[in-house]
Design a protein around this motif. Structure first.
Motif, PDB file in Angstrom:
ATOM      1  N   ARG A  37     -27.799  45.781 112.322  1.00 38.47           N
ATOM      2  CA  ARG A  37     -26.881  45.461 111.231  1.00 38.47           C
ATOM      3  C   ARG A  37     -27.623  45.079 109.952  1.00 38.47           C
ATOM      4  NH1 ARG A  37     -21.668  46.941 111.579  1.00 38.47           N
ATOM      5  NH2 ARG A  37     -21.099  45.183 110.248  1.00 38.47           N
ATOM      6  N   GLU A  38     -28.799  44.480 110.086  1.00 45.27           N
ATOM      7  CA  GLU A  38     -29.556  44.096 108.894  1.00 45.27           C
ATOM      8  C   GLU A  38     -29.917  45.316 108.053  1.00 45.27           C
ATOM      9  OE1 GLU A  38     -33.723  41.821 107.655  1.00 45.27           O
ATOM     10  OE2 GLU A  38     -33.198  42.101 109.762  1.00 45.27           O
ATOM     11  N   GLU A  75     -22.256  34.572 108.107  1.00 48.38           N
ATOM     12  CA  GLU A  75     -23.622  34.246 107.696  1.00 48.38           C
ATOM     13  C   GLU A  75     -24.420  35.482 107.294  1.00 48.38           C
ATOM     14  OE1 GLU A  75     -24.634  30.327 110.344  1.00 48.38           O
ATOM     15  OE2 GLU A  75     -24.681  32.275 111.387  1.00 48.38           O
ATOM     16  N   ARG A  76     -23.787  36.647 107.341  1.00 45.34           N
ATOM     17  CA  ARG A  76     -24.500  37.869 106.988  1.00 45.34           C
ATOM     18  C   ARG A  76     -23.541  38.887 106.391  1.00 45.34           C
ATOM     19  NH1 ARG A  76     -23.536  41.783 110.843  1.00 45.34           N
ATOM     20  NH2 ARG A  76     -22.628  41.067 112.809  1.00 45.34           N
ATOM     21  N   ILE A  77     -24.107  39.834 105.663  1.00 47.90           N
ATOM     22  CA  ILE A  77     -23.321  40.896 105.043  1.00 47.90           C
ATOM     23  C   ILE A  77     -22.634  41.727 106.125  1.00 47.90           C
ATOM     24  CG2 ILE A  77     -23.492  43.044 103.715  1.00 47.90           C
ATOM     25  CD1 ILE A  77     -25.796  41.721 102.163  1.00 47.90           C
ATOM     26  N   ALA A  97     -26.839  46.675 106.373  1.00 45.45           N
ATOM     27  CA  ALA A  97     -26.489  45.818 105.243  1.00 45.45           C
ATOM     28  C   ALA A  97     -27.370  46.115 104.035  1.00 45.45           C
ATOM     29  CB  ALA A  97     -26.607  44.347 105.644  1.00 45.45           C
ATOM     30  N   GLN A  98     -28.687  46.253 104.258  1.00 48.35           N
ATOM     31  CA  GLN A  98     -29.595  46.538 103.146  1.00 48.35           C
ATOM     32  C   GLN A  98     -29.242  47.854 102.456  1.00 48.35           C
ATOM     33  OE1 GLN A  98     -33.399  46.424 105.172  1.00 48.35           O
ATOM     34  NE2 GLN A  98     -33.806  44.334 104.484  1.00 48.35           N
ATOM     35  N   TRP A 114     -18.219  38.662 103.648  1.00 54.43           N
ATOM     36  CA  TRP A 114     -19.437  38.943 102.866  1.00 54.43           C
ATOM     37  C   TRP A 114     -19.529  40.444 102.661  1.00 54.43           C
ATOM     38  CZ3 TRP A 114     -24.687  36.042 103.691  1.00 54.43           C
ATOM     39  CH2 TRP A 114     -25.496  36.262 102.581  1.00 54.43           C
TER      40      TRP A 114
END
Length: 320
Positions: A97-98, A172-174, A101-102, A187
Motif C-alpha cells: 500500500r505504501e 494513519e496512512r494515505i 500511495a506514493q 486520507w
C-alpha cells in the motif's frame, strides 16, 4: 554557501536564462550534453526559472533515490518520487500500500495541477513501465466534498472502497478511512494530511486537517478532494465510472502531463538499455509462466520502450 544558494546563482546566470527562454518558446535543444555532476544543479535551476512540472527520468531505481535526496537540498521544494511497485510485471499479487500511495500522490498532483503547483517528479524506467490508472478515469472518479454541502454518506463510503480505499480503525496512512458515528476521517493522496469531516445530519458541518500521529485536528478547510488510489496494475474491481483499464489500452505517467510539463532525461542511452533489459527480463518471466502451464495475458502488462518513445513525442523533452 548552502546548496540551494548555488541553485539560485545558476538560475540567475545568463546562459540558464537563455535556455529557459528557449524551452518556453519550444525551441530548446534536444540534448545539453552536461557533465553528470552538473545535471541536478541545472535541473533545479531550470525548475526555479520555469516554474513548470518537470519529470526527471533516471536510468535505475537507485539513481532515482539518490537524485531525489540531492534535489531535496537543491530545489525550492522537496521533489516527489514516482515509485516502483515491489512486484514483478507478471506477479498476481498487489504492490504494498505504501507504493500505491506514493504513486497516487504523484498522479493526484499532476491531475489537480491547479492546486499543487509545479513539482519536480523523479522516477526510473521500472516505475514508468508499470501502467497507471488512465487520466480520464482518475479525473472522473475524483470527488470534492465542500463544507456546508449535503453528503450522501453511505454512497460516498461505497465509492471510496471502489476507488481503492480501505476501512481502518484509525487513519494513519494515505488510502485509509474510518467512521465513528457522524465523524469520518479520510486520507486522500490529494492532501498532505488526513482530513476529519464532522457531519450534522447529512451536511458536512466541519472539515479539518489533522495530525495522523496525535489525531488532533488543526486548520479548517473549505473542501477536501478525494482522489482515487492508483490501482491500475493490481486488477481492482471496476471503478465507479465503469472505466476499468485494460492491458491492451495502457496508460503511463506521461499521459498526465500537459503542454507546460518538461520531461528531463538524465542519460538517454543508459535509459534505453535499462528499459530494454527490463523488457527482456519480463519476457523470460512470461516464458517461465507459460511453460509451467500458468495462464498468461496476451498483452504484455508493462509499457514498452517503443510505447514510451511514442508517448514522449507528445511532451517537450530535454536530455541533460
Amino acid at each position: 554557501m548552502p546548496l540551494r544558494g548555488l541553485t539560485e546563482v545558476i538560475a540567475d546566470a545568463p546562459v540558464l536564462e537563455a535556455l529557459a527562454a528557449e524551452i518556453r518558446s519550444g525551441q530548446a535543444p534536444v540534448s545539453l550534453g552536461l557533465p553528470r555532476a552538473a545535471r541536478l544543479f541545472v535541473l533545479a535551476a531550470l525548475h526555479r526559472r520555469l516554474q513548470r512540472p518537470i519529470i526527471y527520468v533516471t536510468s535505475s531505481v537507485e539513481s532515482s533515490r539518490i537524485a531525489t535526496d540531492a534535489l531535496s537540498n537543491l530545489a525550492d521544494a522537496p521533489p516527489l518520487r514516482f515509485a516502483e511497485p515491489n512486484t514483478a510485471f507478471y506477479d498476481s499479487v498487489a504492490p504494498v500500500r505504501e507504493v500505491i500511495a506514493q504513486r497516487s500522490v504523484v498522479l493526484a498532483t499532476l491531475s489537480l495541477r491547479a492546486d499543487h503547483g509545479s513539482p519536480i517528479i523523479v522516477t526510473s524506467p521500472r516505475a514508468l513501465m508499470h501502467p497507471v490508472l488512465p487520466s480520464a478515469t482518475f479525473a472522473l472518479n475524483t470527488r470534492v466534498i465542500r463544507r456546508d454541502a449535503a453528503i450522501n454518506l453511505e454512497g460516498t463510503l461505497e465509492h471510496w472502497v471502489k476507488i481503492g480505499y480501505e476501512v481502518e480503525p484509525v487513519v494513519e496512512r494515505i488510502g485509509a478511512f474510518s467512521r465513528r458515528g457522524g465523524i469520518v476521517d479520510v486520507w486522500s493522496p490529494a492532501h498532505p494530511l488526513p482530513v476529519r469531516i464532522e457531519l450534522f445530519g447529512n451536511t458536512a458541518d466541519s472539515i479539518r486537517a489533522f495530525d495522523p500521529g496525535t489525531q488532533r485536528s488543526s486548520e479548517a478547510l473549505a473542501q477536501v478532494v478525494i482522489a482515487p488510489l492508483d490501482v491500475a496494475e493490481i486488477g481492482n474491481p471496476q471503478l465507479g465510472s465503469g472505466h476499468q483499464p485494460s492491458r491492451a489500452n495502457r496508460s503511463s505517467l506521461l499521459d498526465y502531463l500537459d503542454d507546460r510539463a518538461l520531461l528531463a532525461i538524465d542519460d538517454e542511452e543508459e535509459l534505453r538499455e535499462a528499459w530494454r533489459a527490463l523488457e527482456e527480463k519480463a519476457r523470460r518471466e512470461r516464458e517461465t509462466l507459460a511453460e509451467s502451464g500458468m495462464p498468461v495475458d496476451a498483452h504484455a502488462p508493462y509499457i514498452s520502450w517503443d510505447e514510451f518513445a511514442a508517448a514522449r513525442d507528445r511532451v517537450q523533452t530535454l536530455v541533460l
